[in-house]
Design an enzyme around this catalytic site. Structure first.
Site, PDB file in Angstrom:
ATOM      1  N   ARG A  17      -0.408  -2.955   2.738  1.00  0.00           N
ATOM      2  CA  ARG A  17       1.050  -3.007   2.822  1.00  0.00           C
ATOM      3  C   ARG A  17       1.497  -3.091   4.277  1.00  0.00           C
ATOM      4  O   ARG A  17       0.791  -2.686   5.194  1.00  0.00           O
ATOM      5  CB  ARG A  17       1.678  -1.746   2.206  1.00  0.00           C
ATOM      6  CG  ARG A  17       1.438  -1.577   0.734  1.00  0.00           C
ATOM      7  CD  ARG A  17       2.036  -0.275   0.241  1.00  0.00           C
ATOM      8  NE  ARG A  17       3.489  -0.274   0.357  1.00  0.00           N
ATOM      9  CZ  ARG A  17       4.257   0.781   0.094  1.00  0.00           C
ATOM     10  NH1 ARG A  17       3.706   1.922  -0.287  1.00  0.00           N
ATOM     11  NH2 ARG A  17       5.562   0.706   0.196  1.00  0.00           N
TER      12      ARG A  17
ATOM     13  N   GLU B 282      10.337  -6.690  -8.650  1.00  0.00           N
ATOM     14  CA  GLU B 282      11.150  -6.083  -9.706  1.00  0.00           C
ATOM     15  C   GLU B 282      12.595  -6.078  -9.214  1.00  0.00           C
ATOM     16  O   GLU B 282      12.862  -5.631  -8.088  1.00  0.00           O
ATOM     17  CB  GLU B 282      10.694  -4.658  -9.998  1.00  0.00           C
ATOM     18  CG  GLU B 282      11.476  -4.009 -11.134  1.00  0.00           C
ATOM     19  CD  GLU B 282      11.047  -2.588 -11.437  1.00  0.00           C
ATOM     20  OE1 GLU B 282      11.670  -1.959 -12.304  1.00  0.00           O
ATOM     21  OE2 GLU B 282      10.086  -2.093 -10.789  1.00  0.00           O
TER      22      GLU B 282
ATOM     23  N   LYS C   3      11.984   1.589  -2.119  1.00  0.00           N
ATOM     24  CA  LYS C   3      13.279   1.118  -2.624  1.00  0.00           C
ATOM     25  C   LYS C   3      14.111   2.282  -3.154  1.00  0.00           C
ATOM     26  O   LYS C   3      15.340   2.253  -3.073  1.00  0.00           O
ATOM     27  CB  LYS C   3      13.073   0.059  -3.703  1.00  0.00           C
ATOM     28  CG  LYS C   3      12.763  -1.315  -3.138  1.00  0.00           C
ATOM     29  CD  LYS C   3      12.924  -2.418  -4.168  1.00  0.00           C
ATOM     30  CE  LYS C   3      11.771  -2.496  -5.105  1.00  0.00           C
ATOM     31  NZ  LYS C   3      11.828  -3.688  -5.976  1.00  0.00           N
TER      32      LYS C   3
END
Length: 553
Positions: free
Chosen positions: A257, A32, A267
């Site tokens: 992850r 994104e 983020k």
């Protein structure tokens, strides 16, 4: 890029190809564009591009740009640069916004099938109605609107007749499902915002959980690889693909992850560090962003090899930063030229060396790589050494300079401290030494031995330089939670000493060093010429990593 070690995703792909389920592997890397990529994204990049490449397939770079309030073209450009810098090539460049019209049509199809409805509940009411992990949700009073009414309202949503938050489109699945993600999730919301790619064309936007599986299906993605936080959303992913009647049937597969100690990966948190000026932008060398690591001096090869060493599994966890540092040392030890730099200068006058004389000494560029050849460095009556390399009253086993002691100057001569000068505050500002001409490096002198070897820079031709030394940004090794047991957030653990700036000197032959040039400074570590602050008037070096580590693979 070859990824020779076996892992469970690779096994799935092999089986799918051997069974004939797929003839060609298609993956995607779907960030994104609401921030810069970090080291965790590097793992996803290596897995998606690496596995597709290994099996002769292809990977799309696709921006999941469904939230115009947080996205920006700056992030799009930065992400493209990072992927290319890591050494990967995408087959197609795509945007979720390329498919907004088809997503809208698929949502209309769901309404016509009785699988979606327009809801007037507020966001808070929707959360309240959803229930908990132990209690089922309850149905919205608007859940049984007719197909005709839902189609009309959804059309009016698109035309901009409603304010933000006034109405949403929800999938009609099961409010009593044990999987909360299936309790009539929101799939469209009203957002009167300008989109970086589509401008003001749309005022309704699909939610990620609805858009993503449709994007995968449109592109013919065979294996949709994502991290384990999306595992609970896999049933919704499959529901969207099936009920939207997509021709392609992508398979979502989750892996653990990648985290890193003494930093944060969110983020949102990284943006907060930038916005509140705890750091010098997204590319600050203390940040775990790919751009920050690049500016610090990491190479793409070192990052890719680190990710491969971490491996692919279902488990998540924070890798020790020392492991990442190991791979940049391994990469640079045969690539980086050796040189000398003085970070905290103390002047030395060699009183018996001829005034005005400058001689050139030979020095190897990299003893690990003899093919790099040699360089010449000037030597004269005046040099700089590190301030810490002299003590007026040293402890036992201190082998550097002190009154009456002799040391070797790297690539040069033995010198002996005879005297020193202090300023009015009692600080030592200058040493007076003598040298022994017979002890020149490389001549085979064996008359006596010394225990200390110091690095130095000739004073009259020395080039001023700034050195930026880094420590971990976050003092706590693991600060991914919102608060710790004492109610402190990650900002309370920002290390105020994570950056130390020193003004010193480098060898004269480095005056033309360019941004992103990398060197090993004798006894200090590996350094990179900073691309952001280096100018014609000043060379700035970022410390990449120290010379030694206790880390073992």
């Amino acid at each position: 890029m070859e990824n020779s070690s076996s892992n469970f995703i690779k096994t799935i792909i092999q089986n799918d190809l051997e069974s004939g389920k797929h003839k060609k592997v298609v993956t995607r890397f779907p960030p994104e564009p609401n921030g810069y990529l970090h080291i965790g994204h590097a793992k996803s990049i290596v897995i998606n591009f690496g596995l597709a490449d290994e099996f002769g397939g292809e990977t799309n770079l696709r921006f999941d740009d469904t939230n115009p309030l947080k996205e920006d073209q700056e992030y799009v450009d930065a992400i493209k640069k990072d992927v290319e810098w890591l050494g990967f090539e995408w087959e197609n460049l795509r945007f979720a916004s390329d498919y907004f019209e088809e997503m809208y049509d698929r949502a209309v199809l769901l309404i016509k099938k009785g699988k979606a409805y327009v809801d007037d509940l507020t966001a808070d009411e929707i959360r309240e109605y959803r229930g908990t992990l132990t209690q089922p949700g309850k149905e919205s009073p608007y859940r049984d609107r007719s197909v005709e009414e839902n189609l009309d309202l959804f059309d009016r949503m698109r035309k901009g007749e409603f304010e933000n938050g006034q109405k949403v489109l929800r999938a009609k699945i099961d409010m009593s499902s044990p999987n909360i993600n299936l309790r009539d999730p929101v799939i469209y919301r009203v957002s009167h915002a300008t989109h970086h790619n589509t401008g003001d064309t749309w005022c309704i936007y699909p939610m990620y959980a609805f858009a993503h599986p449709i994007e995968d299906a449109i592109e013919g993605v065979t294996h949709s690889l994502c991290t384990t936080e999306f595992e609970d959303q896999r049933p919704l992913y499959n529901w969207v693909v099936e009920e939207s009647e997509m021709e392609s049937q992508p398979q979502q597969i989750e892996f653990g992850r990648l985290g890193l100690t003494n930093t944060v990966m969110s983020k949102r948190k990284l943006k907060q560090l930038v916005d509140e000026e705890y750091v010098d932008g997204w590319d600050d060398p203390r940040m775990p962003t790919i751009s920050g690591l690049r500016r610090k001096g990491y190479t793409p090869e070192s990052i890719v090899e680190f990710v491969k060493a971490v491996g692919v599994s279902k488990g998540s966890g924070a890798a020790d930063t020392a492991m990442l540092e190991h791979f940049i040392r391994e990469d640079l030890k045969v690539k980086a030229p050796r040189t000398m730099g003085i970070l905290d200068p103390l002047k030395v006058v060699i009183t018996n060396y001829p005034e005005g004389q400058v001689e050139m000494l030979d020095a190897e560029i990299n003893p690990e790589n003899p093919e790099m050849g040699t360089r010449q460095i000037p030597f004269s009556r005046e040099i700089y050494i590190e301030r810490e390399d002299f003590m007026e009253d040293p402890p036992k086993k201190y082998f550097r300079l002190f009154p009456g002691n002799e040391v070797r100057l790297k690539h040069a001569y033995f010198i002996k401290c005879e005297d020193f000068i202090k300023d009015e505050d009692g600080n030592v500002v200058e040493l007076h030494c003598t040298y022994d001409v017979e002890t020149k490096s490389g001549t085979g002198f064996t008359g006596r031995k010394v225990k200390g070897t110091l690095h130095w820079v000739e004073a009259t031709q020395a080039v001023p330089a700034e050195f930026r030394l880094y420590q971990p940004l976050i003092s706590d090794a693991d600060m991914e939670s919102e608060e710790d047991s004492e109610g402190k957030t990650f900002l309370d653990y920002v290390n105020k000493d994570s950056l130390i700036v020193k003004q010193g000197y480098i060898e004269s032959n480095m005056k033309d060093a360019k941004p992103q040039d990398k060197f090993q400074f004798f006894r200090h570590g590996y350094f990179n010429v900073d691309p952001k602050h280096t100018s014609e008037d000043k060379i700035v070096f970022n410390e990449i990593v120290s010379l030694k580590s206790s880390f073992k693979l």
